[in-house]
Design a protein around this motif. Structure first.
Motif, PDB file in Angstrom:
ATOM      1  N   HIS A 269      17.769  23.916  -1.993  1.00 53.41           N
ATOM      2  CA  HIS A 269      17.361  24.993  -2.892  1.00 53.41           C
ATOM      3  C   HIS A 269      18.583  25.347  -4.021  1.00 53.41           C
ATOM      4  N   GLN A 270      19.661  25.839  -3.333  1.00 52.20           N
ATOM      5  CA  GLN A 270      20.762  26.219  -4.070  1.00 52.20           C
ATOM      6  C   GLN A 270      21.402  25.146  -5.102  1.00 52.20           C
ATOM      7  N   GLU A 271      21.175  23.749  -4.865  1.00 50.30           N
ATOM      8  CA  GLU A 271      21.555  22.737  -5.601  1.00 50.30           C
ATOM      9  C   GLU A 271      20.222  22.156  -6.724  1.00 50.30           C
ATOM     10  N   GLY A 272      19.489  23.080  -6.662  1.00 49.36           N
ATOM     11  CA  GLY A 272      18.339  23.142  -7.693  1.00 49.36           C
ATOM     12  C   GLY A 272      17.211  21.940  -7.496  1.00 49.36           C
ATOM     13  N   VAL A 273      17.028  21.736  -6.244  1.00 47.04           N
ATOM     14  CA  VAL A 273      15.868  20.677  -5.875  1.00 47.04           C
ATOM     15  C   VAL A 273      14.615  21.635  -5.398  1.00 47.04           C
ATOM     16  N   VAL A 274      13.584  20.894  -6.002  1.00 50.23           N
ATOM     17  CA  VAL A 274      12.250  21.671  -5.597  1.00 50.23           C
ATOM     18  C   VAL A 274      11.769  21.141  -4.382  1.00 50.23           C
ATOM     19  N   LEU A 275      11.362  22.060  -3.473  1.00 45.84           N
ATOM     20  CA  LEU A 275      11.045  21.925  -2.076  1.00 45.84           C
ATOM     21  C   LEU A 275       9.817  21.665  -1.951  1.00 45.84           C
ATOM     22  N   LEU A 276       9.429  20.444  -1.382  1.00 43.32           N
ATOM     23  CA  LEU A 276       7.937  20.359  -0.901  1.00 43.32           C
ATOM     24  C   LEU A 276       7.838  20.674   0.693  1.00 43.32           C
ATOM     25  N   ILE A 277       6.812  21.447   0.788  1.00 42.62           N
ATOM     26  CA  ILE A 277       6.690  21.659   2.309  1.00 42.62           C
ATOM     27  C   ILE A 277       5.655  20.750   3.049  1.00 42.62           C
ATOM     28  N   PRO A 278       6.040  19.916   3.914  1.00 47.48           N
ATOM     29  CA  PRO A 278       5.202  18.800   4.507  1.00 47.48           C
ATOM     30  C   PRO A 278       4.254  19.585   5.710  1.00 47.48           C
ATOM     31  N   GLY A 279       2.986  19.211   5.673  1.00 48.55           N
ATOM     32  CA  GLY A 279       2.339  19.798   6.962  1.00 48.55           C
ATOM     33  C   GLY A 279       2.244  20.917   7.160  1.00 48.55           C
ATOM     34  N   LEU A 280       1.978  21.965   6.388  1.00 49.02           N
ATOM     35  CA  LEU A 280       1.856  23.346   6.611  1.00 49.02           C
ATOM     36  C   LEU A 280       0.566  23.612   7.095  1.00 49.02           C
ATOM     37  N   SER A 281       0.308  23.137   8.301  1.00 49.24           N
ATOM     38  CA  SER A 281      -1.549  23.475   8.707  1.00 49.24           C
ATOM     39  C   SER A 281      -1.706  24.840   9.311  1.00 49.24           C
ATOM     40  N   GLU A 282      -0.729  25.572   9.688  1.00 46.57           N
ATOM     41  CA  GLU A 282      -0.712  26.729  10.503  1.00 46.57           C
ATOM     42  C   GLU A 282      -0.378  27.855   9.454  1.00 46.57           C
ATOM     43  N   PRO A 283      -1.386  28.621   9.137  1.00 43.88           N
ATOM     44  CA  PRO A 283      -1.042  29.962   8.262  1.00 43.88           C
ATOM     45  C   PRO A 283       0.176  30.655   8.699  1.00 43.88           C
ATOM     46  N   GLU A 284       0.412  30.928  10.110  1.00 48.02           N
ATOM     47  CA  GLU A 284       1.197  31.964  10.339  1.00 48.02           C
ATOM     48  C   GLU A 284       2.751  31.147  10.484  1.00 48.02           C
ATOM     49  N   ARG A 285       2.719  29.895  10.221  1.00 46.18           N
ATOM     50  CA  ARG A 285       3.981  29.189   9.817  1.00 46.18           C
ATOM     51  C   ARG A 285       4.569  29.259   8.249  1.00 46.18           C
ATOM     52  N   VAL A 286       3.559  29.598   7.431  1.00 49.63           N
ATOM     53  CA  VAL A 286       4.016  29.719   5.887  1.00 49.63           C
ATOM     54  C   VAL A 286       5.149  30.710   5.869  1.00 49.63           C
ATOM     55  N   LYS A 287       5.198  32.002   6.252  1.00 58.26           N
ATOM     56  CA  LYS A 287       5.919  32.788   5.723  1.00 58.26           C
ATOM     57  C   LYS A 287       7.252  32.627   6.109  1.00 58.26           C
ATOM     58  N   PRO A 288       7.513  32.323   7.532  1.00 57.11           N
ATOM     59  CA  PRO A 288       8.806  31.925   7.998  1.00 57.11           C
ATOM     60  C   PRO A 288       9.593  30.963   7.464  1.00 57.11           C
ATOM     61  N   ALA A 289       8.718  29.779   7.111  1.00 52.98           N
ATOM     62  CA  ALA A 289       9.234  28.617   6.314  1.00 52.98           C
ATOM     63  C   ALA A 289       9.842  28.846   4.945  1.00 52.98           C
ATOM     64  N   ILE A 290       9.273  29.990   4.336  1.00 51.23           N
ATOM     65  CA  ILE A 290       9.860  30.106   2.851  1.00 51.23           C
ATOM     66  C   ILE A 290      10.953  31.248   2.738  1.00 51.23           C
ATOM     67  N   ASP A 291      11.325  31.815   4.024  1.00 48.84           N
ATOM     68  CA  ASP A 291      12.317  33.127   3.958  1.00 48.84           C
ATOM     69  C   ASP A 291      13.507  32.453   3.845  1.00 48.84           C
TER      70      ASP A 291
END
Length: 337
Positions: A269-291
């Motif tokens: 992220h700091q090097e300017g790369v767009v991050l694609l999240i693979p396989g976020l099937s569980e809603p409760e995993r979303v927020k920790p993954a983006i923090d």
């Protein structure tokens, strides 16, 4: 949309979320997929990557409809889709594009990718579907050796002019292939997604893209993520140490009180790369993954992580769900695992 506008869109529409795009890759239950999309949007993700092969377009379209019914405008959501290898002939681009638009209920895609530099055959006597690969007797993909990347790209340019696509980009193209399209196109590629991560940082490819103002994304920013191990089990991938267990990553994880995955993501992220999240099937995993916004790696720490790059030796993916594609002349990698 030109590359500068694309970059601005990716940064402005995320509501300060580093995950510019939620990648809906895995096969999950319909309700879980819909909830994941809505939860992701509620947590600041307004960019979504669809995967026609997983037949999730219609489900994601239904979730987006609910989001729009809640008052969100279409222009405030960024949706990316791609033409799959069996549809990447110039004569097929429009067919598969309209098929995907019908599935999602959308009038246009913000970004449409040339999905894989190689082309596969399909049964031309049948209507298009979300998965039209043909297998040879030995289980390998039936390849099309006559399709031409430049004519396919011109067909994609025509769809931009028709208003069905805002921008066009590439998936898993190498430096030579990217440069060929740059030099033979009216509308230049504005986006490239590859399997970049700690041990395979694609530095040469990123330099080329920076020179030509192409946004670079990683669809595997954590490397050998667990879902990949399950999806690619018994298929071709190189056995490599898990980057989440790398001593440098673990040390930084302890220092900042973050997970190893968050360190890997913050690095790109700091090097300017767009991050694609693979396989976020569980809603409760979303927020920790983006923090990953509440800390910053120092320049020295970034350099330490940069130095862990193994180049081609760090590539863990080969033909994954596409056995036999290494025989195609447009196979993008210099070696076959």
């Amino acid at each position: 949309m030109n590359p500068s506008e694309l970059r601005r869109s990716l940064l402005q529409k995320t509501k300060n979320c580093p995950w510019e795009i939620l990648k809906l890759l895995m096969k999950i239950e319909p309700n879980a997929l819909e909830n994941a999309v809505i939860t992701a949007f509620d947590n600041g993700m307004s960019h979504f990557v669809l995967n026609p092969l997983m037949n999730g377009e219609r489900l994601v379209g239904q979730a987006l409809t609910k989001i729009f019914q809640g008052g969100t405008k279409r222009e405030d959501v960024f949706v990316l889709d791609s033409v799959q290898p069996f549809g990447s002939r110039a004569s097929d681009v429009e067919k598969y594009l309209k098929f995907s638009l019908d599935n999602t209920g959308l009038e246009y895609f913000d970004m449409y990718l040339f999905g894989e530099p190689w082309t596969a055959l399909r049964d031309f006597t049948k209507k298009v579907t979300y998965n039209d690969f043909i297998l040879n007797a030995n289980g390998t993909i039936a390849l099309d050796f006559d399709a031409d990347q430049i004519t396919t790209w011109k067909a994609m340019e025509a769809q931009v002019k028709a208003g069905l696509i805002k921008s066009i980009g590439l998936l898993n193209f190498n430096e030579k292939q990217v440069l060929k399209l740059i030099n033979n196109s009216e509308i230049k590629p504005s986006y490239l997604a590859v399997s970049m991560y700690l041990y395979n940082q694609e530095k040469g490819l990123r330099e080329l893209c920076a020179k030509h103002n192409i946004v670079v994304a990683s669809w595997a920013p954590s490397g050998c993520f667990p879902s990949a191990m399950e999806q690619f089990a018994n298929k071709n991938y190189r056995s490599l140490p898990n980057p989440m267990n790398d001593p440098v990553v673990l040390e930084l994880s302890e220092k900042y009180g973050k997970t190893s995955e968050q360190i890997l993501l913050r690095h790109l992220h700091q090097e300017g790369v767009v991050l694609l999240i693979p396989g976020l099937s569980e809603p409760e995993r979303v927020k920790p993954a983006i923090d990953i916004l509440d800390f910053e790696l120092s320049q020295d720490e970034l350099s330490q992580l940069d130095n862990l790059d193994r180049g081609e030796d760090g590539r863990f993916i080969d033909d994954y769900n596409f056995p036999g594609v290494a025989e195609h002349p447009e196979y993008p990698y210099s070696t076959h695992l």
